[in-house]
Motif scaffolding. Structure first.
Motif, mmCIF file in Angstrom:
data_model
loop_
_atom_site.group_PDB
_atom_site.id
_atom_site.type_symbol
_atom_site.label_atom_id
_atom_site.label_comp_id
_atom_site.label_asym_id
_atom_site.label_seq_id
_atom_site.Cartn_x
_atom_site.Cartn_y
_atom_site.Cartn_z
ATOM 1 N N ARG A 53 29.983 34.617 7.489
ATOM 2 C CA ARG A 53 28.523 34.642 7.431
ATOM 3 C C ARG A 53 27.961 33.657 6.402
ATOM 4 N NH1 ARG A 53 25.766 38.811 9.942
ATOM 5 N NH2 ARG A 53 27.115 40.227 11.115
ATOM 6 N N ILE A 54 28.728 33.328 5.390
ATOM 7 C CA ILE A 54 28.213 32.400 4.383
ATOM 8 C C ILE A 54 28.503 30.946 4.744
ATOM 9 C CG2 ILE A 54 30.224 32.249 2.863
ATOM 10 C CD1 ILE A 54 28.275 32.527 0.504
ATOM 11 N N ALA A 55 29.497 30.694 5.602
ATOM 12 C CA ALA A 55 29.848 29.324 5.979
ATOM 13 C C ALA A 55 28.669 28.572 6.607
ATOM 14 C CB ALA A 55 31.055 29.332 6.903
ATOM 15 N N PRO A 56 27.881 29.185 7.515
ATOM 16 C CA PRO A 56 26.735 28.443 8.060
ATOM 17 C C PRO A 56 25.728 28.003 6.998
ATOM 18 C CG PRO A 56 27.243 30.301 9.469
ATOM 19 C CD PRO A 56 28.080 30.472 8.231
ATOM 20 N N LEU A 57 25.495 28.822 5.973
ATOM 21 C CA LEU A 57 24.586 28.421 4.902
ATOM 22 C C LEU A 57 25.156 27.237 4.132
ATOM 23 C CD1 LEU A 57 22.050 28.848 3.228
ATOM 24 C CD2 LEU A 57 23.294 30.548 1.880
ATOM 25 N N PHE A 58 26.447 27.268 3.904
ATOM 26 C CA PHE A 58 27.136 26.167 3.223
ATOM 27 C C PHE A 58 26.894 24.850 3.962
ATOM 28 C CE2 PHE A 58 30.858 23.483 2.691
ATOM 29 C CZ PHE A 58 31.086 23.510 1.324
ATOM 30 N N PHE A 59 27.087 24.862 5.282
ATOM 31 C CA PHE A 59 26.933 23.626 6.056
ATOM 32 C C PHE A 59 25.467 23.266 6.252
ATOM 33 C CE2 PHE A 59 31.351 24.553 7.231
ATOM 34 C CZ PHE A 59 31.894 23.292 7.047
ATOM 35 N N TRP A 60 24.566 24.258 6.199
ATOM 36 C CA TRP A 60 23.143 23.923 6.256
ATOM 37 C C TRP A 60 22.743 23.084 5.051
ATOM 38 C CZ3 TRP A 60 19.037 25.186 2.954
ATOM 39 C CH2 TRP A 60 17.766 24.824 3.438
ATOM 40 N N VAL A 61 23.194 23.475 3.879
ATOM 41 C CA VAL A 61 22.890 22.710 2.672
ATOM 42 C C VAL A 61 23.477 21.309 2.772
ATOM 43 C CG1 VAL A 61 23.178 22.577 0.177
ATOM 44 C CG2 VAL A 61 22.741 24.786 1.253
#
Length: 261
Positions: free
Chosen positions: A63-71
Motif C-alpha cells: 500500500r505504501i509503494a504507490p505513494l513512493f512512486f507517485w513522489v
C-alpha cells in the motif's frame, strides 16, 4: 476505478515516450506531459485511498509503494521542465505500474491499522520524499553509467545521442544526491525525535541501514567536493547507498510482513 484509469494514462504516456525514443526525437510529444499530469492526479487519489482509512493509516508494503512512486514521478516531471529528464520515465513508469497492480491485487486489507502522532507522520512523509529522490538519483546514475560506457567505447549512437552532455548528467546526479541527502538527514532526525521505542516497534533494522545509507552518501558527496569523484566511482557509491536504503525500508517490511508475518 481510479487505479485502473491511472494505469491506462501511464501506459499511454509510456507508449508515446518509447515511440519518440525510437524515432530519435529530442523531446517527447506534448501528449506525454499532459498524460503524466493526469495520471499523477489519479495516482495521488489512489495512493491516498490506499493509505488513509477512517480507522487509521495502513503503511503495509504493497500500500505504501504507490505513494513512493507517485513522489518519484512528480519530482521527475517537475524537474523535466528545466532539464531533459523525460527519458527516465521509460524505466520509471513500468515500475510505477507494477506498484499499482500490486496494490490492486496483492494488498491485504486485513492488515492492522495504526494511529499516528503529527511528529511520526512528518517522519514518514520525509522518509518517503528522501527515498523517492534517491531512487531517481539511482536511476539517473544507471543511465549515466551506460552513457559513460558507450562514450568510452565510441558507441555514442541511438539512446545515448538523446541524452544531455556527460558533464550535465553528472551535475544533475549530484544535485539529486544533495537533495536526497538533506531529506534523508531530516527524516533520520525526525525519527530520533518522535519515535519513542525502536525495539518495540521493530525499527532497529531500519535505523541501522538508514544510517549506513546516510554515511555512504556523505562519503560520496565529500569525495565529489574534495577529490572530484565522478564517473563510475560516483555510480558505484550511489548504488551502494541505495542498496542500504532498500535493506532499510523494503527489507524490513519484507521480513516483518512476509517472512515473520
Amino acid at each position: 476505478m481510479p487505479i485502473t484509469l491511472t494505469l491506462a494514462l501511464y501506459c499511454f504516456a509510456w507508449f508515446f515516450l518509447v515511440r519518440s525514443l525510437r524515432q530519435r526525437q529530442s523531446r517527447p510529444p506534448v501528449a506525454v506531459p499532459l498524460l503524466l499530469a493526469g495520471a499523477l492526479i489519479g495516482h495521488a487519489y489512489s495512493a491516498y485511498s490506499l493509505l488513509v482509512t477512517p480507522n487509521g493509516y495502513d503503511f503495509s508494503l504493497f500500500r505504501i509503494a504507490p505513494l513512493f512512486f507517485w513522489v518519484a514521478n512528480l519530482l521527475v516531471l517537475a524537474s523535466s521542465i528545466r532539464k531533459p529528464l523525460y527519458n527516465m520515465f521509460a524505466l520509471l513508469l513500468p515500475l510505477t505500474a507494477l506498484s499499482l497492480l500490486s496494490a490492486l491485487f496483492l494488498a491485504d486489507s486485513s492488515q492492522s491499522l495504526i494511529q499516528l502522532s503529527a511528529g511520526v507522520f512528518a517522519h514518514i512523509v520525509l522518509s518517503i520524499f528522501a527515498y523517492s529522490t534517491l531512487t531517481i538519483a539511482t536511476m539517473h546514475a544507471l543511465i549515466l553509467a551506460y552513457q559513460n560506457k558507450q562514450l568510452h567505447n565510441r558507441h555514442a549512437t541511438g539512446f545515448v545521442r538523446l541524452l544531455p552532455p556527460l558533464q550535465t548528467m553528472e551535475t544533475l546526479l549530484f544535485e539529486l544526491l544533495w537533495t536526497g541527502q538533506l531529506l534523508l538527514s531530516a527524516a533520520i532526525i525526525s525519527g530520533a525525535l518522535f519515535v519513542e521505542d525502536m525495539l518495540a516497534q521493530h525499527l532497529v533494522h531500519k535505523s541501522v541501514f538508514s544510517a549506513l545509507a546516510w554515511l555512504t552518501y556523505s562519503v560520496l558527496l565529500w569525495g565529489r567536493h574534495q577529490m572530484g569523484w565522478r564517473g563510475f566511482v560516483a555510480v558505484r557509491w550511489t548504488l551502494s547507498g541505495f542498496g542500504f536504503l532498500i535493506l532499510a525500508y523494503f527489507g524490513s517490511k519484507l521480513v516483518l510482513e512476509i517472512i515473520l508475518g
